[in-house]
Design an enzyme around this catalytic site. Structure first.
Site: not given
Lengths: 300, 181
Positions: A36, A79, A90, A163, A176, A223
């Site tokens: 990223d 980001h 998580l 998106n 993926v 994202s």
């Protein structure tokens, strides 16, 4: 190479459930690459999860060659830090490594994205979060090949679905886990999408995330849904070492809200059917999912 | 003098999203950024014009091709530099693609009624659609014939959005009707 021949603790695939997938898991022992804009390793929300020294940055020089620089780096935009923060939330004991593929000014090119992905595959990361992609069709084959290599090497690659209804690579690859938003507010509430290429829906609307500068921000987009699945995959792998990517996908499928809550015929236990995620308005999503009507037909 | 087409698209984006102001920023060959249109208060006196200083979400959107919808931390100067006050309360920046390339970014910030809630998923969808129209328009300004999306494809997108919320997308439909004749 995985030696897992049978799913541990199970005699049948129908025994897969959230308990099997996640109970007691923390992400310990799992390495996650965040490909990223960089990750702010010292962000207070990340604790000691980020191994800054192991980070790497890729950029395309003026002559077109990809240059690599090893070691700590900052986040060019925020980001990457946000995605790392979601994974950490998580899977708090998963180790996160930043692979920066966007320049200091936020600029980036497909060659750098690919180099970052290939580096993460070669480094043997358990989970690779790639919330970026490219529209350039010329690069599609290269990304497909890199993702196939990751798949066969045992790395679970998570991508964000575009998106908008346009092709984006490598989110269309079957090797993926492509993720779009649902409308859940619970980070643990995710859905399996019966209509690929997007296979999972996770929280991605109004998400409170870590942001650069030690700050926090509220964000929306596919994202931010992808790292939710990356974090959950890290949990599965920390509890069940050696699973192949398709087994991780199966575990996630079995733990998805619409699978767990699917109607079951009387006298018969089955997980082969899944109700559409309509109860959470999860059909109102961006990306490549376009419901024909507000309530998608039930599938059995 | 800004292009009337681009100006109309930015104004439509501001209108439908309830933003206070917005702008269209094109990415240059050497990483420089150029403001092509501005709607709402503030902005440079002459357009198009180069952007000096930090450009917030625009470079990331240009590079990633993904929209950025966020409510920044207080005081973070994330809006495109020189085109408004630092530290917007909320920001939505979407890519403007032309073929396989992202040639510009369409950004709207703040709220004209003072609301502080983040831009919604509906706002992302609508402004993204406007960004899709803006991309080929930006290329045309440069004298290059863009590989435009088929009109039927754009119409299908709008039809799908309109089915979900006809009143909301009426403004978008009017703007597109006026632009496309």
């Amino acid at each position: 190479m995985s030696q897992v021949l049978r799913l541990p603790g199970l005699t049948a695939v129908s025994g897969l459930d959230p308990e099997w997938a996640f109970a007691g898991a923390t992400g310990q022992g799992v390495r996650v690459a965040v490909v990223d804009s960089g990750v702010e390793a010292g962000h207070p929300s990340l604790g000691s999860a980020v191994d800054a020294a192991a980070g790497v940055a890729f950029a395309v020089a003026e002559g077109g060659q990809v240059e690599r620089r090893d070691g700590p780096h900052d986040d060019a935009f925020g980001h990457g830090t946000a995605c790392a923060g979601i994974v950490h939330e998580l899977a708090p004991e998963a180790q996160i490594v930043s692979v920066r593929v966007l320049g200091a000014d936020g600029s980036g090119k497909a060659a750098a994205f690919l180099a970052g992905l290939e580096w993460a595959v070669d480094a043997g990361f358990d989970v690779i979060n790639l919330s970026l992609g490219t529209r350039k069709r010329d690069w599609a084959l290269a990304f497909y090949q890199a993702c196939d290599r990751a798949y066969f090497a045992g790395s679970f690659v998570v991508t964000a679905a575009n998106n908008v209804l346009r092709e984006s690579y490598p989110s269309l690859a079957g090797s993926v886990a492509s993720v779009a938003c649902n409308l859940a507010t619970d980070p643990w509430r995710f859905h399996w999408n019966p209509e690929p290429p997007t296979e999972f829906l996770a929280r991605g609307v109004d998400v409170d995330v870590a942001w650069r500068g030690g700050a926090r921000s509220t964000v929306t987009g596919n994202s931010y849904a992808a790292p939710h699945i990356a974090g959950l995959a890290a949990l599965v792998l920390s509890k069940h070492r050696g699973l192949r990517p398709f087994q991780v996908k199966s575990a996630l499928w079995a733990a998805a809200a619409n699978v767990v809550e699917a109607p079951v015929a009387a006298g018969r236990r089955t997980r082969l059917g899944a109700s559409p995620p309509g109860r959470d308005r999860a059909t109102r999503v961006t990306g490549l999912i376009r419901p024909a009507s507000p309530a998608a037909p039930e599938k059995r | 003098m800004p292009s009337p087409t681009l100006q109309a698209l930015v104004e439509a984006a501001v209108e439908v999203s309830g933003a206070d102001r917005g702008w269209l920023v094109a990415g240059g060959r050497q990483g420089d950024l150029m403001a092509l249109a501005v709607a709402g208060p503030g902005g440079p006196a002459t357009l198009p014009g180069p952007i000096r200083g930090p450009a917030g979400a625009v470079p990331w959107v240009l590079a990633s091709g993904q929209p950025a919808a966020l409510r920044p931390a207080a005081g973070e100067a994330i809006g495109a530099g020189g085109l408004g006050d630092a530290g917007p309360s909320r920001l939505l920046c979407v890519p403007c693609p032309a073929g396989d390339d992202v040639v510009a970014a369409l950004e709207v910030v703040d709220s004209r009624d003072g609301a502080t809630a983040p831009f919604t998923i509906d706002d992302v969808e609508v402004v993204t659609l406007l960004g899709t129209v803006a991309g080929p328009a930006v290329l045309e300004l440069g004298g290059t014939t863009p590989p435009a999306r088929p009109a039927a494809e754009l119409a299908a997108d709008l039809a799908g959005l309109s089915a979900a919320d006809p009143a909301r997308y009426a403004v978008v439909a009017q703007a597109l009707d006026a632009l496309l004749g």
